[in-house]
Design a protein around this motif. Structure first.
Motif, PDB file in Angstrom:
ATOM      1  N   LEU A  86       8.697  18.798  37.000  1.00  0.00           N
ATOM      2  CA  LEU A  86       9.621  19.416  37.155  1.00  0.00           C
ATOM      3  C   LEU A  86      11.089  19.454  36.302  1.00  0.00           C
ATOM      4  O   LEU A  86      11.564  18.116  36.630  1.00  0.00           O
ATOM      5  CB  LEU A  86      10.009  19.934  38.645  1.00  0.00           C
ATOM      6  CG  LEU A  86      10.903  20.757  38.840  1.00  0.00           C
ATOM      7  CD1 LEU A  86      10.850  22.117  39.034  1.00  0.00           C
ATOM      8  CD2 LEU A  86      11.339  20.418  40.544  1.00  0.00           C
ATOM      9  N   VAL A 104       6.395  11.621  43.683  1.00  0.00           N
ATOM     10  CA  VAL A 104       6.700  12.311  42.725  1.00  0.00           C
ATOM     11  C   VAL A 104       7.255  11.310  41.693  1.00  0.00           C
ATOM     12  O   VAL A 104       8.577  10.588  42.663  1.00  0.00           O
ATOM     13  CB  VAL A 104       7.271  13.630  42.662  1.00  0.00           C
ATOM     14  CG1 VAL A 104       8.539  13.246  43.430  1.00  0.00           C
ATOM     15  CG2 VAL A 104       8.016  14.398  41.425  1.00  0.00           C
ATOM     16  N   ARG A 153       2.692  17.634  35.099  1.00  0.00           N
ATOM     17  CA  ARG A 153       2.830  19.028  35.998  1.00  0.00           C
ATOM     18  C   ARG A 153       4.591  18.285  35.924  1.00  0.00           C
ATOM     19  O   ARG A 153       4.969  17.248  36.584  1.00  0.00           O
ATOM     20  CB  ARG A 153       3.603  19.473  37.332  1.00  0.00           C
ATOM     21  CG  ARG A 153       1.726  20.096  37.324  1.00  0.00           C
ATOM     22  CD  ARG A 153       1.364  21.062  38.582  1.00  0.00           C
ATOM     23  NE  ARG A 153       2.538  22.157  39.145  1.00  0.00           N
ATOM     24  CZ  ARG A 153       3.375  22.994  39.636  1.00  0.00           C
ATOM     25  NH1 ARG A 153       3.209  22.106  41.073  1.00  0.00           N
ATOM     26  NH2 ARG A 153       3.595  23.788  39.833  1.00  0.00           N
ATOM     27  N   THR A 171       5.910  22.822  32.852  1.00  0.00           N
ATOM     28  CA  THR A 171       7.288  22.124  33.140  1.00  0.00           C
ATOM     29  C   THR A 171       7.838  23.475  33.258  1.00  0.00           C
ATOM     30  O   THR A 171       7.657  24.608  33.161  1.00  0.00           O
ATOM     31  CB  THR A 171       7.509  21.990  31.548  1.00  0.00           C
ATOM     32  OG1 THR A 171       7.272  20.472  30.771  1.00  0.00           O
ATOM     33  CG2 THR A 171       9.055  21.320  31.830  1.00  0.00           C
ATOM     34  N   TRP A 230       4.745  17.934  42.637  1.00  0.00           N
ATOM     35  CA  TRP A 230       5.012  17.126  41.083  1.00  0.00           C
ATOM     36  C   TRP A 230       4.525  16.053  40.470  1.00  0.00           C
ATOM     37  O   TRP A 230       4.727  15.528  41.855  1.00  0.00           O
ATOM     38  CB  TRP A 230       6.565  17.735  40.274  1.00  0.00           C
ATOM     39  CG  TRP A 230       6.596  19.311  40.817  1.00  0.00           C
ATOM     40  CD1 TRP A 230       7.151  19.598  42.142  1.00  0.00           C
ATOM     41  CD2 TRP A 230       6.743  20.071  39.927  1.00  0.00           C
ATOM     42  NE1 TRP A 230       6.903  20.816  41.674  1.00  0.00           N
ATOM     43  CE2 TRP A 230       7.085  21.645  41.009  1.00  0.00           C
ATOM     44  CE3 TRP A 230       6.504  20.239  38.675  1.00  0.00           C
ATOM     45  CZ2 TRP A 230       7.295  22.382  40.066  1.00  0.00           C
ATOM     46  CZ3 TRP A 230       6.776  22.001  37.716  1.00  0.00           C
ATOM     47  CH2 TRP A 230       6.807  22.598  38.866  1.00  0.00           C
TER      48      TRP A 230
END
Length: 218
Positions: free
Chosen positions: A4, A73, A2, A27, A45
């Protein structure tokens, strides 16, 4: 994995987002620092591609907040500032990597894939169902050995369904992640794209419609 993307240059953000989706990354693209904070608070994320000079909340502040709460993250910081002091400052805030603008997309992709390998989230290989075979790493997709050709958005929808591993993917999610705009006929657009996929694949049963929910590849 995932990803971002938070970048206020809409054209750049959309190009990066589409390119990563085409490579199979889950995305989402956001253009404002405040919206990024909300998204980071609500969801987990694996990788944050973060512009420093953002409206709303500065990228430095976002990075600082994430590290203060020990968010795991991975942060790849983007900036037009290329001086050594700027890079050192960005890394000091908690960024894991740093890429200066303008950059080549190939370099960005290489860094994203390096994160994927480190996290142990690398592609597990081709997807095969009966005579259908899809290798998203090489881009080779075929039915009974015959190559198939898809448009970018068709391919993005197909990959989302494959990587859901049999789970239902909702129409809203498909539209939001592949098209990323507001449209009154989003449901019809997704339905038309799935119809085209079924026609090209030649096996109407590969993609299953789940009434009232969305689509899946069982």
């Amino acid at each position: 994995m995932r990803v971002l993307v938070v970048e206020d240059n809409v054209n750049l953000a959309d190009v990066v987002g589409m390119g990563l989706r085409m490579k199979g990354f889950d995305t989402t693209v956001i253009y404002d620092g405040r919206d990024a904070i909300d998204e980071l608070d609500d969801s987990r994320w694996d990788l944050l591609i973060l512009d420093r000079d953002l409206p709303g909340v500065h990228g430095d502040e976002i990075c600082r907040r994430l590290r203060a709460r020990h968010d795991p993250v991975h942060i790849l910081m983007l900036t037009a500032a290329s001086r050594t002091n700027d890079i050192v400052q960005g890394l000091g805030l908690g960024a894991d990597d740093y890429l200066t603008k303008p950059f080549a997309y190939a370099e960005l992709l290489a860094r994203v894939e390096a994160v994927q390998r480190r996290l142990g989230l690398a592609d597990t290989g081709p997807f095969v169902r009966g005579g259908f075979r899809a290798d998203f790493h090489t881009g080779d997709i075929s039915m009974n050995g015959e190559p198939l050709r898809f448009g970018q958005r068709e391919l993005a929808v197909l990959r989302m369904l494959v990587e859901a591993h049999g789970a239902v993917v909702g129409v809203d999610r498909l539209y939001d992640e592949v098209w990323q705009d507001d449209h009154a006929h989003a449901k019809s657009i997704v339905k038309s794209t799935v119809y085209t996929l079924r026609s090209k694949i030649g096996d109407p049963n590969l993609i299953e419609t789940v009434p009232g929910q969305g689509y899946r590849i069982p």
